[in-house]
Design a protein around this motif. Structure first.
Motif, PDB file in Angstrom:
ATOM      1  N   TYR A 153     -12.732 -13.752  -1.494  1.00 42.84           N
ATOM      2  CA  TYR A 153     -11.300 -13.492  -1.462  1.00 42.84           C
ATOM      3  C   TYR A 153     -10.982 -12.169  -0.788  1.00 42.84           C
ATOM      4  O   TYR A 153     -11.620 -11.148  -1.066  1.00 42.84           O
ATOM      5  CB  TYR A 153     -10.735 -13.461  -2.888  1.00 42.84           C
ATOM      6  N   ALA A 154      -9.992 -12.206   0.083  1.00 45.90           N
ATOM      7  CA  ALA A 154      -9.346 -10.965   0.477  1.00 45.90           C
ATOM      8  C   ALA A 154      -8.539 -10.464  -0.719  1.00 45.90           C
ATOM      9  O   ALA A 154      -8.079 -11.254  -1.546  1.00 45.90           O
ATOM     10  CB  ALA A 154      -8.438 -11.184   1.677  1.00 45.90           C
TER      11      ALA A 154
ATOM     12  N   ARG B  14     -12.446  -9.703   3.168  1.00 41.06           N
ATOM     13  CA  ARG B  14     -13.514 -10.107   2.254  1.00 41.06           C
ATOM     14  C   ARG B  14     -14.675  -9.126   2.181  1.00 41.06           C
ATOM     15  O   ARG B  14     -15.148  -8.789   1.086  1.00 41.06           O
ATOM     16  CB  ARG B  14     -14.034 -11.497   2.634  1.00 41.06           C
ATOM     17  N   ALA B  15     -15.128  -8.667   3.329  1.00 46.65           N
ATOM     18  CA  ALA B  15     -16.253  -7.743   3.385  1.00 46.65           C
ATOM     19  C   ALA B  15     -15.806  -6.288   3.491  1.00 46.65           C
ATOM     20  O   ALA B  15     -16.651  -5.395   3.550  1.00 46.65           O
ATOM     21  CB  ALA B  15     -17.175  -8.094   4.544  1.00 46.65           C
ATOM     22  N   GLY B  16     -14.505  -6.059   3.529  1.00 49.30           N
ATOM     23  CA  GLY B  16     -13.983  -4.711   3.602  1.00 49.30           C
ATOM     24  C   GLY B  16     -13.891  -4.142   5.000  1.00 49.30           C
ATOM     25  O   GLY B  16     -13.617  -2.947   5.156  1.00 49.30           O
ATOM     26  N   ALA B  17     -14.090  -4.970   6.021  1.00 48.05           N
ATOM     27  CA  ALA B  17     -14.092  -4.481   7.390  1.00 48.05           C
ATOM     28  C   ALA B  17     -12.690  -4.197   7.924  1.00 48.05           C
ATOM     29  O   ALA B  17     -12.531  -3.370   8.827  1.00 48.05           O
ATOM     30  CB  ALA B  17     -14.802  -5.478   8.302  1.00 48.05           C
ATOM     31  N   ARG B  18     -11.696  -4.889   7.419  1.00 51.20           N
ATOM     32  CA  ARG B  18     -10.318  -4.714   7.882  1.00 51.20           C
ATOM     33  C   ARG B  18      -9.418  -4.328   6.722  1.00 51.20           C
ATOM     34  O   ARG B  18      -9.594  -4.795   5.597  1.00 51.20           O
ATOM     35  CB  ARG B  18      -9.784  -5.986   8.535  1.00 51.20           C
ATOM     36  N   THR B  19      -8.442  -3.488   7.006  1.00 50.20           N
ATOM     37  CA  THR B  19      -7.434  -3.109   6.023  1.00 50.20           C
ATOM     38  C   THR B  19      -6.057  -3.103   6.663  1.00 50.20           C
ATOM     39  O   THR B  19      -5.910  -2.835   7.854  1.00 50.20           O
ATOM     40  CB  THR B  19      -7.715  -1.723   5.423  1.00 50.20           C
ATOM     41  N   TYR B  20      -5.049  -3.417   5.870  1.00 47.43           N
ATOM     42  CA  TYR B  20      -3.651  -3.309   6.262  1.00 47.43           C
ATOM     43  C   TYR B  20      -2.958  -2.369   5.291  1.00 47.43           C
ATOM     44  O   TYR B  20      -3.271  -2.346   4.097  1.00 47.43           O
ATOM     45  CB  TYR B  20      -2.929  -4.660   6.200  1.00 47.43           C
ATOM     46  N   TYR B  21      -1.985  -1.611   5.791  1.00 48.03           N
ATOM     47  CA  TYR B  21      -1.188  -0.737   4.946  1.00 48.03           C
ATOM     48  C   TYR B  21       0.280  -0.855   5.298  1.00 48.03           C
ATOM     49  O   TYR B  21       0.640  -0.921   6.476  1.00 48.03           O
ATOM     50  CB  TYR B  21      -1.602   0.725   5.108  1.00 48.03           C
ATOM     51  N   ALA B  22       1.127  -0.868   4.281  1.00 47.29           N
ATOM     52  CA  ALA B  22       2.549  -0.742   4.513  1.00 47.29           C
ATOM     53  C   ALA B  22       2.839   0.633   5.094  1.00 47.29           C
ATOM     54  O   ALA B  22       2.175   1.618   4.760  1.00 47.29           O
ATOM     55  CB  ALA B  22       3.330  -0.945   3.215  1.00 47.29           C
ATOM     56  N   ASP B  23       3.839   0.707   5.967  1.00 46.34           N
ATOM     57  CA  ASP B  23       4.176   1.983   6.595  1.00 46.34           C
ATOM     58  C   ASP B  23       4.507   3.062   5.564  1.00 46.34           C
ATOM     59  O   ASP B  23       4.229   4.243   5.781  1.00 46.34           O
ATOM     60  CB  ASP B  23       5.355   1.810   7.552  1.00 46.34           C
ATOM     61  N   SER B  24       5.067   2.654   4.445  1.00 43.86           N
ATOM     62  CA  SER B  24       5.504   3.603   3.432  1.00 43.86           C
ATOM     63  C   SER B  24       4.349   4.329   2.746  1.00 43.86           C
ATOM     64  O   SER B  24       4.557   5.389   2.152  1.00 43.86           O
ATOM     65  CB  SER B  24       6.367   2.903   2.382  1.00 43.86           C
ATOM     66  N   VAL B  25       3.134   3.769   2.816  1.00 45.74           N
ATOM     67  CA  VAL B  25       1.998   4.377   2.135  1.00 45.74           C
ATOM     68  C   VAL B  25       0.892   4.805   3.090  1.00 45.74           C
ATOM     69  O   VAL B  25      -0.085   5.432   2.651  1.00 45.74           O
ATOM     70  CB  VAL B  25       1.417   3.440   1.058  1.00 45.74           C
ATOM     71  N   LYS B  26       1.021   4.481   4.356  1.00 45.40           N
ATOM     72  CA  LYS B  26      -0.014   4.801   5.335  1.00 45.40           C
ATOM     73  C   LYS B  26      -0.271   6.304   5.371  1.00 45.40           C
ATOM     74  O   LYS B  26       0.652   7.108   5.445  1.00 45.40           O
ATOM     75  CB  LYS B  26       0.401   4.282   6.705  1.00 45.40           C
ATOM     76  N   GLY B  27      -1.540   6.658   5.309  1.00 48.89           N
ATOM     77  CA  GLY B  27      -1.923   8.054   5.309  1.00 48.89           C
ATOM     78  C   GLY B  27      -1.998   8.674   3.936  1.00 48.89           C
ATOM     79  O   GLY B  27      -2.531   9.781   3.783  1.00 48.89           O
TER      80      GLY B  27
ATOM     81  N   GLY C 109      -7.777 -15.258   3.323  1.00 50.90           N
ATOM     82  CA  GLY C 109      -8.130 -14.092   4.106  1.00 50.90           C
ATOM     83  C   GLY C 109      -7.069 -13.017   4.012  1.00 50.90           C
ATOM     84  O   GLY C 109      -6.033 -13.199   3.369  1.00 50.90           O
ATOM     85  N   ILE C 110      -7.308 -11.907   4.667  1.00 57.05           N
ATOM     86  CA  ILE C 110      -6.417 -10.763   4.573  1.00 57.05           C
ATOM     87  C   ILE C 110      -5.015 -11.138   5.047  1.00 57.05           C
ATOM     88  O   ILE C 110      -4.837 -11.798   6.071  1.00 57.05           O
ATOM     89  CB  ILE C 110      -6.976  -9.563   5.358  1.00 57.05           C
ATOM     90  N   ALA C 111      -4.011 -10.734   4.272  1.00 53.65           N
ATOM     91  CA  ALA C 111      -2.633 -11.097   4.553  1.00 53.65           C
ATOM     92  C   ALA C 111      -1.698 -10.075   3.939  1.00 53.65           C
ATOM     93  O   ALA C 111      -2.059  -9.362   2.993  1.00 53.65           O
ATOM     94  CB  ALA C 111      -2.313 -12.485   4.008  1.00 53.65           C
ATOM     95  N   THR C 112      -0.480 -10.023   4.462  1.00 51.89           N
ATOM     96  CA  THR C 112       0.541  -9.120   3.947  1.00 51.89           C
ATOM     97  C   THR C 112       1.598  -9.840   3.132  1.00 51.89           C
ATOM     98  O   THR C 112       2.401  -9.186   2.471  1.00 51.89           O
ATOM     99  CB  THR C 112       1.228  -8.359   5.088  1.00 51.89           C
ATOM    100  N   SER C 113       1.622 -11.156   3.163  1.00 54.15           N
ATOM    101  CA  SER C 113       2.614 -11.943   2.441  1.00 54.15           C
ATOM    102  C   SER C 113       2.106 -12.311   1.060  1.00 54.15           C
ATOM    103  O   SER C 113       0.983 -12.785   0.909  1.00 54.15           O
ATOM    104  CB  SER C 113       2.963 -13.206   3.215  1.00 54.15           C
TER     105      SER C 113
END
Length: 123
Positions: free
Chosen positions: A32-33, A53-66, A102-106
């Motif tokens: 699972y992502a 799943r393996a931690g290779a990709r990440t997404y961040y909302a603009d409000s929390v990025k950084g 998989g990785i998703a923002t929705s």
């Protein structure tokens, strides 16, 4: 298939840090992502961050990025959310969720959800 339990929430002053944990049951955690969402009173649930799943990709909302960092340890069936430079607008119930697709923002892509943990940031 997967049960999720969040922990680590609490009360913190603006500028402070918290580390949330999400412990998963089941032997297929790595299939699972994982994502974190949050919901403040009177507002809709919003996407915060996600990891593949393996931690290779990440997404961040603009409000929390950084400021926020998501990570996972598949051997321990745990996903983490490190939150730094917290501000009052970060106050919300934070939910951990699992997505088989998989990785998703929705939120619609996530089938399993934890009970949530309260994060309150005071000014």
């Amino acid at each position: 298939q997967v049960q999720l339990v969040e922990s680590g929430g609490g009360l913190v002053q603006a500028g402070g840090s918290l580390r949330l944990s999400c412990a998963a049951s089941g032997r297929t955690f790595s299939s699972y992502a994982m994502g974190w969402f949050r919901q403040a009173p009177g507002k809709e649930r919003e996407f915060v961050t996600a990891i593949s799943r393996a931690g290779a990709r990440t997404y961040y909302a603009d409000s929390v990025k950084g400021r926020f960092t998501i990570s996972r340890d598949n051997a321990k069936n745990t996903v983490y959310l490190q939150m730094n430079s917290l501000q009052p607008e970060d106050t919300a119930v934070y939910y951990c969720a699992a997505a088989p697709s998989g990785i998703a923002t929705s939120a619609d892509e996530y089938d399993y959800w934890g009970q949530g943990t309260q994060v309150t940031v005071s000014s």
